[in-house]
Design a protein around this motif. Structure first.
Motif, PDB file in Angstrom:
ATOM      1  N   MET A  70      -5.701   9.480   8.205  1.00 17.42           N
ATOM      2  CA  MET A  70      -6.188  10.420   7.189  1.00 17.42           C
ATOM      3  C   MET A  70      -7.533   9.974   6.609  1.00 17.42           C
ATOM      4  SD  MET A  70      -2.930  12.053   5.339  1.00 17.42           S
ATOM      5  CE  MET A  70      -1.987  10.633   4.968  1.00 17.42           C
ATOM      6  N   VAL A  71      -7.666   8.662   6.422  1.00 17.20           N
ATOM      7  CA  VAL A  71      -8.930   8.171   5.877  1.00 17.20           C
ATOM      8  C   VAL A  71     -10.063   8.399   6.893  1.00 17.20           C
ATOM      9  CG1 VAL A  71     -10.151   6.075   5.166  1.00 17.20           C
ATOM     10  CG2 VAL A  71      -7.850   6.516   4.307  1.00 17.20           C
TER      11      VAL A  71
ATOM     12  N   PHE B 179       3.408   4.285   8.369  1.00 20.04           N
ATOM     13  CA  PHE B 179       2.646   4.658   7.176  1.00 20.04           C
ATOM     14  C   PHE B 179       1.183   4.214   7.337  1.00 20.04           C
ATOM     15  CE2 PHE B 179       0.636   2.913   3.437  1.00 20.04           C
ATOM     16  CZ  PHE B 179       0.426   4.071   2.713  1.00 20.04           C
TER      17      PHE B 179
ATOM     18  N   CYS C   9       0.791   4.462  -2.622  1.00 14.19           N
ATOM     19  CA  CYS C   9       0.260   5.726  -2.085  1.00 14.19           C
ATOM     20  C   CYS C   9       0.751   6.918  -2.910  1.00 14.19           C
ATOM     21  CB  CYS C   9       0.726   5.863  -0.630  1.00 14.19           C
ATOM     22  SG  CYS C   9       0.174   7.387   0.139  1.00 14.19           S
ATOM     23  N   LEU C  10      -0.101   7.943  -3.034  1.00 15.62           N
ATOM     24  CA  LEU C  10       0.292   9.113  -3.837  1.00 15.62           C
ATOM     25  C   LEU C  10       1.003  10.190  -3.019  1.00 15.62           C
ATOM     26  CD1 LEU C  10      -2.704   9.671  -6.312  1.00 15.62           C
ATOM     27  CD2 LEU C  10      -0.566   8.450  -6.661  1.00 15.62           C
ATOM     28  N   PHE C  11       1.065  10.020  -1.703  1.00 14.77           N
ATOM     29  CA  PHE C  11       1.771  11.023  -0.881  1.00 14.77           C
ATOM     30  C   PHE C  11       3.277  10.754  -0.909  1.00 14.77           C
ATOM     31  CE2 PHE C  11      -2.388  11.589   1.157  1.00 14.77           C
ATOM     32  CZ  PHE C  11      -2.435  12.973   1.210  1.00 14.77           C
TER      33      PHE C  11
ATOM     34  N   CYS D 110      -7.703  12.588   3.385  1.00 11.81           N
ATOM     35  CA  CYS D 110      -6.976  12.146   2.194  1.00 11.81           C
ATOM     36  C   CYS D 110      -7.840  12.414   0.951  1.00 11.81           C
ATOM     37  CB  CYS D 110      -6.615  10.665   2.268  1.00 11.81           C
ATOM     38  SG  CYS D 110      -5.785  10.143   0.757  1.00 11.81           S
TER      39      CYS D 110
ATOM     40  N   LYS E  57       0.820  -1.212   0.000  1.00 15.39           N
ATOM     41  CA  LYS E  57       0.000   0.000   0.000  1.00 15.39           C
ATOM     42  C   LYS E  57       0.861   1.273   0.000  1.00 15.39           C
ATOM     43  CE  LYS E  57      -4.121   1.516   2.442  1.00 15.39           C
ATOM     44  NZ  LYS E  57      -4.941   1.332   3.629  1.00 15.39           N
TER      45      LYS E  57
ATOM     46  N   CYS F  40      -6.548   7.527  -5.160  1.00 17.24           N
ATOM     47  CA  CYS F  40      -5.638   6.550  -4.537  1.00 17.24           C
ATOM     48  C   CYS F  40      -5.571   5.253  -5.372  1.00 17.24           C
ATOM     49  CB  CYS F  40      -6.136   6.235  -3.129  1.00 17.24           C
ATOM     50  SG  CYS F  40      -5.214   4.879  -2.388  1.00 17.24           S
TER      51      CYS F  40
ATOM     52  N   CYS G  60      -2.027   6.590   7.156  1.00 13.42           N
ATOM     53  CA  CYS G  60      -3.065   6.379   6.146  1.00 13.42           C
ATOM     54  C   CYS G  60      -4.421   6.224   6.826  1.00 13.42           C
ATOM     55  CB  CYS G  60      -2.707   5.162   5.300  1.00 13.42           C
ATOM     56  SG  CYS G  60      -4.014   4.650   4.195  1.00 13.42           S
TER      57      CYS G  60
ATOM     58  N   PHE H  99      -7.154  11.872  -2.101  1.00 13.83           N
ATOM     59  CA  PHE H  99      -7.027  10.792  -3.090  1.00 13.83           C
ATOM     60  C   PHE H  99      -7.984   9.643  -2.751  1.00 13.83           C
ATOM     61  CE2 PHE H  99      -2.579  12.495  -2.519  1.00 13.83           C
ATOM     62  CZ  PHE H  99      -2.678  13.405  -3.565  1.00 13.83           C
ATOM     63  N   TYR H 100      -8.153   9.403  -1.461  1.00 15.20           N
ATOM     64  CA  TYR H 100      -9.080   8.356  -1.029  1.00 15.20           C
ATOM     65  C   TYR H 100     -10.511   8.757  -1.409  1.00 15.20           C
ATOM     66  CZ  TYR H 100     -11.691   5.170   1.946  1.00 15.20           C
ATOM     67  OH  TYR H 100     -12.570   4.227   2.397  1.00 15.20           O
TER      68      TYR H 100
HETATM   69  S1  SF4 Z   1      -5.784   6.344   1.189  1.00 14.66           S
HETATM   70 FE1  SF4 Z   1      -4.506   8.170   0.924  1.00 14.66          FE
HETATM   71  S2  SF4 Z   1      -2.873   7.894   2.412  1.00 14.66           S
HETATM   72 FE2  SF4 Z   1      -3.831   5.894   2.180  1.00 14.66          FE
HETATM   73  S3  SF4 Z   1      -2.675   4.852   0.560  1.00 14.66           S
HETATM   74 FE3  SF4 Z   1      -4.339   5.927  -0.441  1.00 14.66          FE
HETATM   75  S4  SF4 Z   1      -3.469   7.896  -1.070  1.00 14.66           S
HETATM   76 FE4  SF4 Z   1      -2.132   7.038   0.493  1.00 14.66          FE
END
Ligand code: SF4
Length: 520
Positions: A124-125, A117, A104-106, A130, A100, A159, A121, A132-133
């Motif tokens: 943030m979710v 990590f 991830c885009l971060f 997040c 994962k 994401c 994650c 991207f999520y």
């Molecule tokens: S949900 Fe956000 S922080 Fe988690 S892997 Fe995806 S992009 Fe990354």
């Protein structure tokens, strides 16, 4: 539709290489009737395309799902290439899920430890932080036909991991790494998130000679001396509770035990510790977790703090007395610290359960261990096994040379040894006009010691982030390259670097074998 026609329809090439059709038929048969197929086919014989063709043909007829499993991210390249070709001629869908953190885009999270990590994650979710999520969660699964989730995710800022999960929910084939099916905790997530039914699946294990060691490796817990030093500092500085004194006392005793182990290790690289001889300390993991939480909260100014070293000690301590009968304790050292490892000798039965529960499984490798070994280490049933072996296609094209009087044994490692090994590698490199020379070391530590003496200009040293793409792009600009890598690492395991039918790897130096010293 006859079997032959069906296989022919799916096979992504015009012609079958020697042994491929037979393999595709056997993979088809086992996937239809159930059981385990052990495939001992040499590297380069095209087993990936053949096994995918056979299993897919049966999967489509019987509505089965396929899990294609590799050890490392780099090994995903070959099945994905074959699948793109197969799926180009059919409407079969596949999804590829791996680490994962790598998906991830971060960018800012690329260098944090994996456990940290996961905490970031999930924080943030949970807190809707997040973007991207959020973007991935509103996309319809149907809009993800045939996309490469990494590039598509980057392009639309969604994401990629979540996109891959969405695609996996309907895909006929899920291509992923061993952990997703063989680590009991991660498997639970997959079962929960994707709702897959293992009994209606065919599992393909690529590079199957790795499976047993990979499973024990993923379950190994370690305790580093350097963590203890840092944990003691943390508790001294940041914890004010009444158990402070006793925790410091016990951590100090544990540090003394490490010093005792270092004396016992002496020149050895490896030492087994009997469970009965492991000292008893007044360290309660639950209490340590509470202390860790307080320490982590004291670190201010961040939304979420990294794991404390006290937490790492608590995690090791929690595991220490579990499954004693099947685990061993060993002391080892690397260049940064002395380490105590808690590891399994063979995979616990629970981890290999998917191989017994799946409708069928294909375990393949160019160097498959004996059937008896696989039966006993992976808990397979002999009566369900079919073995298919093909002799090496290239045995007559290979010259093998053994060099006497030089070894990578720990006791022989000194400056003179590093110079000699470096000199040997340089000589092999000079004898090859163009292409890739690989030097495979028994460990990264030994690689680092020898490399300064190799004295070759164009060297690619395998690092954690090195990918097969790096290898290919380097060979694209240089006529000749030395690749220095470690046994069991990403580069040494099952890679092929070809232009058309020609392998670019011209010579391989086995600079020592990764065999631990026997315990006393
Ligand atoms: S949900 Fe956000 S922080 Fe988690 S892997 Fe995806 S992009 Fe990354």
């Amino acid at each position: 539709m006859s079997i032959a026609l069906s296989l022919k329809d799916l096979f992504p090439y015009k012609r079958w290489r020697k042994g491929q059709l037979e393999l595709a038929k056997e993979a088809y048969k086992i996937s239809k009737k159930g059981g385990i197929l052990l495939v001992n086919y040499p590297t380069g014989s095209g087993k990936t395309a053949a096994v995918l063709t056979g299993t897919l043909s049966a999967a489509l007829e019987n509505n089965l799902r396929i899990f294609y499993l590799v050890k490392t991210k780099n090994q995903l390249v070959s099945p994905l290439n074959e699948l793109r070709k197969i799926c180009g001629k059919t409407n079969i869908t596949f999804s590829c899920i791996y680490n994962k953190k790598d998906m991830c885009l971060f960018e800012s999270l690329k260098n944090v430890e994996y456990d940290d990590f996961l905490r970031y994650c999930s924080f943030m979710v949970r807190n809707n932080k997040c973007p991207f999520y959020k973007k991935a969660s509103i996309l319809e699964e149907a809009s993800l036909q045939e996309v490469d989730v990494m590039s598509f995710g980057k392009e639309i800022k969604a994401c990629p991991y979540e996109l891959a999960k969405k695609m996996a929910s309907r895909a006929t084939i899920i291509v992923t790494v061993y952990n997703y099916l063989f680590h009991p905790d991660i498997r639970t997530l997959l079962e929960y998130d994707l709702g897959y039914d293992i009994k209606k699946s065919v599992i393909i294990v690529d590079e199957g000679h790795n499976l047993s060691d990979s499973i024990t490796g993923m379950l190994t817990k370690e305790l580093r001396k350097s963590w203890l030093v840092k944990a003691r500092k943390e508790v001294l500085k940041l914890y004010k509770g009444e158990e402070k004194e006793i925790i410091i006392q016990e951590l100090t005793k544990l540090l003394s035990y490490f010093k005792f182990l270092e004396r016992k290790l002496g020149e050895k690289s490896y030492l087994e510790i009997e469970h009965e001889n492991f000292p008893v300390y007044d360290l309660n993991p639950e209490a340590l977790f509470k202390v860790a939480l307080i320490i982590e909260q004291v670190e201010e100014g961040r939304l979420i703090t990294p794991s404390s070293y006290t937490r790492k000690i608590a995690e090791f301590w929690k595991e220490l007395h579990k499954h004693r009968a099947s685990r061993i304790i060993v002391a080892e050292r690397d260049f940064t610290s002395t380490i105590i490892r808690l590891t399994y000798v063979i995979p616990p039965l629970d981890t290999t359960k998917p191989l017994r529960e799946a409708h069928a499984a294909v375990i393949m490798s160019g160097t498959l261990p004996p059937e008896d070994y696989l039966v006993s280490t992976l808990g397979l049933q002999s009566k369900n096994i079919t073995l298919l072996t093909m002799p090496s296609l290239y045995a007559n094209n290979i010259k093998v040379l053994g060099i006497r009087n030089i070894s990578s044994r720990y006791v022989e490692r000194d400056e003179r040894n590093f110079v000699e090994m470096g000199h040997l590698i340089r000589e092999v490199y000079r004898s090859v006009p163009t292409g890739i020379v690989m030097a495979v070391f028994p460990s990264y530590d030994y690689l680092k010691c020898v490399l300064p003496y190799v004295k070759v200009k164009d060297v690619l040293v395998e690092r954690e982030t090195t990918s097969i793409k790096d290898v290919i792009s380097m060979i694209g600009i240089k006529d000749k390259v030395l690749i220095a890598c470690s046994a069991w690492g990403k580069i040494a395991e099952g890679i092929e670097v070809r232009i058309k039918e020609e392998s670019l790897i011209k010579a391989i130096v086995i600079a020592g074998l990764p065999i631990p010293e026997p315990s006393s």
